[in-house]
Motif scaffolding. Structure first.
Motif, mmCIF file in Angstrom:
data_model
loop_
_atom_site.group_PDB
_atom_site.id
_atom_site.type_symbol
_atom_site.label_atom_id
_atom_site.label_comp_id
_atom_site.label_asym_id
_atom_site.label_seq_id
_atom_site.Cartn_x
_atom_site.Cartn_y
_atom_site.Cartn_z
ATOM 1 N N ARG A 52 9.502 -5.346 -3.618
ATOM 2 C CA ARG A 52 8.587 -5.445 -2.416
ATOM 3 C C ARG A 52 6.974 -5.184 -2.872
ATOM 4 O O ARG A 52 6.310 -6.057 -2.211
ATOM 5 C CB ARG A 52 8.791 -4.034 -1.635
ATOM 6 C CG ARG A 52 8.297 -3.950 -0.274
ATOM 7 C CD ARG A 52 8.795 -2.648 0.608
ATOM 8 N NE ARG A 52 8.157 -2.570 1.883
ATOM 9 C CZ ARG A 52 8.425 -1.665 2.579
ATOM 10 N NH1 ARG A 52 9.196 -0.667 2.168
ATOM 11 N NH2 ARG A 52 8.133 -1.564 3.790
ATOM 12 N N HIS A 56 4.189 -8.326 -1.761
ATOM 13 C CA HIS A 56 3.203 -8.225 -0.858
ATOM 14 C C HIS A 56 1.759 -7.790 -1.561
ATOM 15 O O HIS A 56 0.888 -8.349 -1.088
ATOM 16 C CB HIS A 56 3.309 -6.840 -0.020
ATOM 17 C CG HIS A 56 4.547 -6.977 0.824
ATOM 18 N ND1 HIS A 56 4.219 -7.579 2.333
ATOM 19 C CD2 HIS A 56 5.940 -6.673 0.942
ATOM 20 C CE1 HIS A 56 5.431 -7.723 2.894
ATOM 21 N NE2 HIS A 56 6.467 -7.174 2.123
ATOM 22 N N TRP A 196 -3.964 -4.082 7.597
ATOM 23 C CA TRP A 196 -3.252 -2.896 8.327
ATOM 24 C C TRP A 196 -3.736 -3.287 9.931
ATOM 25 O O TRP A 196 -2.682 -2.828 10.611
ATOM 26 C CB TRP A 196 -3.932 -1.631 7.955
ATOM 27 C CG TRP A 196 -3.587 -0.467 8.791
ATOM 28 C CD1 TRP A 196 -2.322 0.122 8.698
ATOM 29 C CD2 TRP A 196 -4.408 0.387 9.647
ATOM 30 N NE1 TRP A 196 -2.375 1.303 9.715
ATOM 31 C CE2 TRP A 196 -3.617 1.587 10.330
ATOM 32 C CE3 TRP A 196 -5.976 0.380 9.898
ATOM 33 C CZ2 TRP A 196 -4.188 2.329 10.847
ATOM 34 C CZ3 TRP A 196 -6.272 1.163 10.603
ATOM 35 C CH2 TRP A 196 -5.236 2.263 11.365
ATOM 36 N N LYS A 200 1.248 -9.463 8.845
ATOM 37 C CA LYS A 200 2.492 -9.411 8.953
ATOM 38 C C LYS A 200 3.085 -9.165 7.454
ATOM 39 O O LYS A 200 4.460 -9.222 7.306
ATOM 40 C CB LYS A 200 3.510 -10.444 10.014
ATOM 41 C CG LYS A 200 3.106 -10.374 11.259
ATOM 42 C CD LYS A 200 3.670 -11.674 12.114
ATOM 43 C CE LYS A 200 3.630 -11.344 13.671
ATOM 44 N NZ LYS A 200 4.207 -12.252 14.063
ATOM 45 N N ASN A 201 2.082 -8.993 6.667
ATOM 46 C CA ASN A 201 2.444 -9.053 5.264
ATOM 47 C C ASN A 201 1.209 -8.409 4.424
ATOM 48 O O ASN A 201 0.303 -8.278 5.131
ATOM 49 C CB ASN A 201 2.923 -10.264 4.631
ATOM 50 C CG ASN A 201 1.817 -11.432 4.884
ATOM 51 O OD1 ASN A 201 0.817 -11.233 4.891
ATOM 52 N ND2 ASN A 201 2.547 -12.571 5.397
ATOM 53 N N TYR A 205 0.285 -3.937 5.415
ATOM 54 C CA TYR A 205 1.227 -4.143 6.256
ATOM 55 C C TYR A 205 2.368 -3.082 5.920
ATOM 56 O O TYR A 205 2.984 -2.264 6.846
ATOM 57 C CB TYR A 205 1.934 -5.705 6.268
ATOM 58 C CG TYR A 205 3.221 -5.545 7.229
ATOM 59 C CD1 TYR A 205 3.104 -5.606 8.496
ATOM 60 C CD2 TYR A 205 4.533 -5.659 6.346
ATOM 61 C CE1 TYR A 205 4.164 -5.962 9.300
ATOM 62 C CE2 TYR A 205 5.627 -5.656 7.232
ATOM 63 C CZ TYR A 205 5.613 -5.731 8.561
ATOM 64 O OH TYR A 205 6.744 -5.828 9.268
ATOM 65 N N ILE A 206 2.453 -2.875 4.715
ATOM 66 C CA ILE A 206 3.334 -1.856 4.158
ATOM 67 C C ILE A 206 2.578 -0.476 4.576
ATOM 68 O O ILE A 206 3.676 0.416 5.096
ATOM 69 C CB ILE A 206 3.400 -1.618 2.432
ATOM 70 C CG1 ILE A 206 4.099 -3.102 2.269
ATOM 71 C CG2 ILE A 206 4.259 -0.662 2.309
ATOM 72 C CD1 ILE A 206 4.269 -3.218 0.625
ATOM 73 N N ARG A 209 3.678 0.021 8.281
ATOM 74 C CA ARG A 209 5.290 0.501 8.587
ATOM 75 C C ARG A 209 5.476 1.618 8.117
ATOM 76 O O ARG A 209 6.234 2.513 8.565
ATOM 77 C CB ARG A 209 5.837 -0.580 7.806
ATOM 78 C CG ARG A 209 5.807 -2.171 8.122
ATOM 79 C CD ARG A 209 6.758 -2.371 9.642
ATOM 80 N NE ARG A 209 6.226 -1.681 10.879
ATOM 81 C CZ ARG A 209 5.334 -2.212 11.643
ATOM 82 N NH1 ARG A 209 4.698 -3.456 11.100
ATOM 83 N NH2 ARG A 209 5.088 -1.474 12.563
ATOM 84 N N ASP A 212 4.609 4.384 10.698
ATOM 85 C CA ASP A 212 5.177 4.349 11.963
ATOM 86 C C ASP A 212 6.609 4.911 11.473
ATOM 87 O O ASP A 212 7.099 5.749 12.560
ATOM 88 C CB ASP A 212 5.739 2.776 12.073
ATOM 89 C CG ASP A 212 4.771 2.004 12.703
ATOM 90 O OD1 ASP A 212 3.859 2.524 13.103
ATOM 91 O OD2 ASP A 212 4.754 0.804 12.591
ATOM 92 N N ASN A 213 6.845 5.024 10.186
ATOM 93 C CA ASN A 213 8.135 6.296 9.751
ATOM 94 C C ASN A 213 7.725 7.186 9.240
ATOM 95 O O ASN A 213 8.659 7.986 8.681
ATOM 96 C CB ASN A 213 8.857 5.141 8.802
ATOM 97 C CG ASN A 213 9.353 3.787 9.528
ATOM 98 O OD1 ASN A 213 10.145 3.933 10.465
ATOM 99 N ND2 ASN A 213 9.496 2.899 8.466
#
Length: 250
Positions: A52, A56, A196, A200-201, A205-206, A209, A212-213
């Motif tokens: 990953r 990215h 950021w 979408k990549n 982007y990581i 995400r 969010d988590n």
């Protein structure tokens, strides 16, 4: 120990020491992982999710290089023009300084509206931010040329191109490369922030995400990868400088 090995080993030891202190403080103070992840939590994530990060990270690195080159070329050319022309210095340079004072990172939401998630707005914004430091160093470099060299080139009948290639550019190159080494690190930060906000990549982007988590360890792992990219690109410029400017080797 060779000088090259020492230059690599010493920063690595300092970094390892920083991580060790970080790890001890997190454990002793019992800081919750969602507030501050320990190195033992986020460093394994880099290994576990290396595919990953490779995917990215490559996208982010490509944008960094594109944006850096797009800002560097006009910065050097305009820097030469300002250094050689009083008219350009009095008319264009103040305007550039004024534009530089604008918080350009705030343009990212507007570029999302104008261009969507395309590559162009990220490259453009990175170029806008990297352009000015290289311009300033280029102006300083071209102004540092010894005036006696111009008299010598004229007495020998050298053309403009010969004077530029043999005298002006070599004299300005150390200052220009100094700007390169600073700006390439800035470009890493800019691209990740822009990703950021509008992507979408990429590494940005990581981070988005992970936020969010509430995955703090993933955020820190991404920051380490981004820093590693910055170090790699900075050293790449150092190597290029040594190859192109052999007289500056120590």
């Amino acid at each position: 120990m060779t000088m090259t090995a020492r230059r690599v080993l010493e920063p690595a030891l300092w970094f390892a020491g920083l991580l060790l202190v970080w790890e001890v403080l997190v454990r002793v103070l019992e800081i919750e992982p969602f507030i501050l992840a320990a190195p033992s939590d986020f460093l394994p994530r880099i290994v576990q999710e290396y595919q990953r990060f490779l995917l990215h990270g490559a996208i982010t690195t490509k944008l960094i290089i594109y944006g850096f080159v797009a800002g560097a070329i006009p910065g050097i050319l305009l820097g030469y023009g300002i250094a050689r022309s009083r008219l350009l210095e009095q008319s264009i340079y103040p305007l550039i300084v004024f534009i530089q004072g604008m918080p350009k990172i705030t343009l990212a939401p507007l570029m999302l509206v104008w261009f969507g998630y395309a590559t162009f707005p990220k490259v453009l914004l990175t170029a806008l931010i990297t352009f000015f430091p290289i311009l300033v160093d280029s102006v300083a470099g071209f102004r540092s040329v010894d005036r006696r060299h111009y008299h010598l080139s004229r007495s020998m009948g050298a053309s403009w191109w010969q004077t530029f290639r043999m005298i002006e550019l070599p004299s300005a190159a150390p200052a220009i490369f100094s700007g390169f080494k600073i700006t390439i690190v800035v470009a890493v930060t800019v691209v990740i922030v822009v990703e950021w906000l509008n992507s979408k990549n990429g590494l940005g982007y990581i981070v988005l995400r992970a936020m969010d988590n509430a995955d703090t360890s993933l955020i820190f792992a991404t920051l380490v990868v981004g820093s590693a990219i910055g170090v790699f690109l900075n050293y790449a410029i150092v190597v290029i400088e040594r190859l192109l400017l052999p007289w500056r080797r120590r």
